[in-house]
Scaffold this active site. Structure first.
Site, PDB file in Angstrom:
ATOM      1  N   THR A  21      57.971  27.009  86.211  1.00  0.00           N
ATOM      2  CA  THR A  21      59.314  27.582  86.063  1.00  0.00           C
ATOM      3  C   THR A  21      59.398  29.046  86.477  1.00  0.00           C
ATOM      4  O   THR A  21      60.396  29.482  87.049  1.00  0.00           O
ATOM      5  CB  THR A  21      59.761  27.437  84.586  1.00  0.00           C
ATOM      6  OG1 THR A  21      59.944  26.052  84.311  1.00  0.00           O
ATOM      7  CG2 THR A  21      61.056  28.155  84.308  1.00  0.00           C
ATOM      8  N   ASP A  81      55.473  21.818  90.231  1.00  0.00           N
ATOM      9  CA  ASP A  81      55.888  21.641  88.848  1.00  0.00           C
ATOM     10  C   ASP A  81      54.636  21.109  88.150  1.00  0.00           C
ATOM     11  O   ASP A  81      53.971  20.207  88.677  1.00  0.00           O
ATOM     12  CB  ASP A  81      57.027  20.607  88.773  1.00  0.00           C
ATOM     13  CG  ASP A  81      57.587  20.461  87.365  1.00  0.00           C
ATOM     14  OD1 ASP A  81      56.819  20.127  86.445  1.00  0.00           O
ATOM     15  OD2 ASP A  81      58.796  20.673  87.191  1.00  0.00           O
ATOM     16  N   SER A  82      54.299  21.621  86.987  1.00  0.00           N
ATOM     17  CA  SER A  82      53.007  21.249  86.402  1.00  0.00           C
ATOM     18  C   SER A  82      52.950  19.787  85.973  1.00  0.00           C
ATOM     19  O   SER A  82      51.871  19.283  85.655  1.00  0.00           O
ATOM     20  CB  SER A  82      52.643  22.179  85.251  1.00  0.00           C
ATOM     21  OG  SER A  82      53.417  21.893  84.114  1.00  0.00           O
ATOM     22  N   THR A  88      54.693  25.299  82.261  1.00  0.00           N
ATOM     23  CA  THR A  88      54.326  25.178  80.847  1.00  0.00           C
ATOM     24  C   THR A  88      54.048  23.734  80.426  1.00  0.00           C
ATOM     25  O   THR A  88      53.321  23.506  79.464  1.00  0.00           O
ATOM     26  CB  THR A  88      55.444  25.753  79.937  1.00  0.00           C
ATOM     27  OG1 THR A  88      56.649  25.027  80.163  1.00  0.00           O
ATOM     28  CG2 THR A  88      55.661  27.228  80.184  1.00  0.00           C
ATOM     29  N   ASP A  89      54.639  22.764  81.163  1.00  0.00           N
ATOM     30  CA  ASP A  89      54.555  21.376  80.677  1.00  0.00           C
ATOM     31  C   ASP A  89      53.122  20.905  80.468  1.00  0.00           C
ATOM     32  O   ASP A  89      52.824  20.241  79.473  1.00  0.00           O
ATOM     33  CB  ASP A  89      55.277  20.421  81.643  1.00  0.00           C
ATOM     34  CG  ASP A  89      56.790  20.574  81.570  1.00  0.00           C
ATOM     35  OD1 ASP A  89      57.274  21.254  80.646  1.00  0.00           O
ATOM     36  OD2 ASP A  89      57.485  20.022  82.448  1.00  0.00           O
ATOM     37  N   THR A 128      48.674  24.031  72.372  1.00  0.00           N
ATOM     38  CA  THR A 128      49.496  22.862  72.637  1.00  0.00           C
ATOM     39  C   THR A 128      50.936  23.327  72.839  1.00  0.00           C
ATOM     40  O   THR A 128      51.365  24.314  72.229  1.00  0.00           O
ATOM     41  CB  THR A 128      49.361  21.828  71.487  1.00  0.00           C
ATOM     42  OG1 THR A 128      49.928  20.597  71.911  1.00  0.00           O
ATOM     43  CG2 THR A 128      50.018  22.266  70.199  1.00  0.00           C
ATOM     44  N   GLN A 173      46.965  12.297  64.824  1.00  0.00           N
ATOM     45  CA  GLN A 173      48.360  12.590  65.200  1.00  0.00           C
ATOM     46  C   GLN A 173      48.856  13.852  64.495  1.00  0.00           C
ATOM     47  O   GLN A 173      49.900  14.386  64.842  1.00  0.00           O
ATOM     48  CB  GLN A 173      49.251  11.397  64.862  1.00  0.00           C
ATOM     49  CG  GLN A 173      48.898  10.184  65.700  1.00  0.00           C
ATOM     50  CD  GLN A 173      49.714   8.944  65.362  1.00  0.00           C
ATOM     51  OE1 GLN A 173      50.760   9.034  64.722  1.00  0.00           O
ATOM     52  NE2 GLN A 173      49.238   7.802  65.807  1.00  0.00           N
ATOM     53  N   CYS A 174      48.109  14.321  63.493  1.00  0.00           N
ATOM     54  CA  CYS A 174      48.474  15.574  62.818  1.00  0.00           C
ATOM     55  C   CYS A 174      48.027  16.746  63.691  1.00  0.00           C
ATOM     56  O   CYS A 174      46.956  16.700  64.292  1.00  0.00           O
ATOM     57  CB  CYS A 174      47.764  15.695  61.473  1.00  0.00           C
ATOM     58  SG  CYS A 174      48.170  14.396  60.327  1.00  0.00           S
TER      59      CYS A 174
HETATM   60  N1  ASP Z   1      58.568  21.689  84.441  1.00  0.00           N
HETATM   61  C1  ASP Z   1      58.045  23.030  84.422  1.00  0.00           C
HETATM   62  C2  ASP Z   1      56.564  22.990  84.749  1.00  0.00           C
HETATM   63  O1  ASP Z   1      55.793  22.643  83.900  1.00  0.00           O
HETATM   64  C3  ASP Z   1      58.287  23.660  83.096  1.00  0.00           C
HETATM   65  C4  ASP Z   1      57.838  25.092  82.982  1.00  0.00           C
HETATM   66  O2  ASP Z   1      57.138  25.653  83.785  1.00  0.00           O
HETATM   67  O3  ASP Z   1      58.227  25.722  81.961  1.00  0.00           O
HETATM   68  O4  ASP Z   1      56.192  23.268  85.860  1.00  0.00           O
END
Ligand code: ASP
Length: 338
Positions: A14, A59-60, A91-92, A162, A274-275
């Protein structure tokens, strides 16, 4: 004193995206323009920095083993030349990539700081500018000698991280390990939480091989017969997302039988919870006994992201199953409690 040198690896995400008719997407050869609009990047107190733009920018969601290796190689090729590295990444899947790099880069003696943004730099309220500037400073300061994520005032260990929010600016958390530093008016490092300097070991890159690994999340009423081919076929390892401290529905015979067969076939059953907080403790409840009997390994307080990255790493090292099982329960890079 000469200025510290920081290398910025721009992989996409992003932070550098622009709006398109299909939604936000990265734009080739445009990041320099965005950076030229941030005057603070020329501030004399900032380390000197250079940008390496990856091709293609991604895009990640599209980042996987090939890209992890490319980032590792890019750092390794420039390791001596720079005092620290900033990796700009979406971020993904940042926690997966950063966790992978934490295992890939052995004997790390310099900061490798992942960051990105929730709002692109081209937008008025972008968080990318602060994330980038603080990451460059942290990478230049050299206090952390490990792979970490800087985001929204928090520096956290990569393989403890995470993604917790798709819309808050505080997108990441480290639920089972303290922050490495908090960034307010000052950057305050938490010296007790930083990894011990890894000086005695020499720096080494282990590239990852494509490895058939599965992840299976259990849920009440899972009709395991529908998933069975997934777990009993050619998988080298399965990360099981279990309940609480590592419990499974032991009254679900197809599930219990499937896990047993899969383990007999040589698949390493790796048990996560899962916690988000706490640890898996196999044997604490009778509902984990079938896992114990199948020879499953406990990922203890590891994140799912770290468990997946660690499995890739250990298989890529070429170890046999017995060794991998031992190492899955051994702390290698600060990813799990001792
Ligand atoms: N979809 C974007 C990515 O992971 C989201 C981001 O970067 O915040 O590349």
């Amino acid at each position: 004193m000469s200025k510290k040198k920081v290398c910025i690896l721009y992989t996409g995400g992003t932070i550098g995206m622009v709006p398109t008719e299909f939604g936000y997407a990265p734009k080739k050869d445009y990041f320099g323009v965005l950076l030229s609009e941030i005057h603070q990047l020329q501030h004399e107190d900032l380390p000197s920095w250079e940008v390496v733009e990856f091709d293609p920018l991604l895009d990640s969601a599209n980042v996987a083993v090939t890209e992890w290796n490319a980032i590792g190689e890019a750092i390794s090729a420039r390791y001596k030349e720079y005092d620290g590295f900033v990796v700009l990444h979406g971020t993904d899947t940042m926690s997966y990539t950063a966790s992978a790099l934490s295992f890939m880069l052995e004997g790390l003696d310099k900061p490798v700081v992942f960051t990105g943004a929730q709002i692109p730099l081209c937008e008025l309220r972008s968080d990318g500018r602060d994330n980038l500037i603080n990451s460059i400073i942290i990478a230049g300061e050299g206090m952390v000698r490990e792979v970490c994520i800087y985001f929204a005032g928090k520096l956290i260990r990569a393989n403890r991280s995470t993604k917790i929010s798709s819309e808050d600016l505080t997108a990441f958390d480290s639920p089972n390990y303290p922050e490495l530093a908090s960034v307010g008016i000052d950057i305050k490092y938490n010296k007790n939480a930083l990894a011990m300097p890894s000086r005695p070991k020499t720096f080494r890159l282990t590239k990852f091989a494509q490895t058939p690994i599965g992840v299976l999340k259990l849920f009440p009423g899972i009709q395991f017969n529908l998933f069975e081919p997934m777990i009993s076929s050619n998988l080298r390892a399965v990360v099981l997302e279990t309940f609480g401290s590592g419990n499974i529905p032991t009254n679900n015979i197809p599930l219990v039988e499937g896990i047993r067969k899969s383990a007999e076939n040589g698949t390493i059953i790796s048990v996560c919870s899962q916690c988000h907080m706490g640890s898996t403790i196999l044997g604490a409840y009778a509902t984990s006994n079938d896992l114990v009997e199948s020879g499953a390994v406990s990922c203890r307080d590891m994140t799912i992201e770290a468990a997946i990255a660690k499995l890739y790493y250990l298989f890529s090292c070429g170890y046999d199953n017995e060794r991998i099982k031992v190492l899955m329960e051994t702390n290698l890079r600060g990813e799990m409690e001792e």
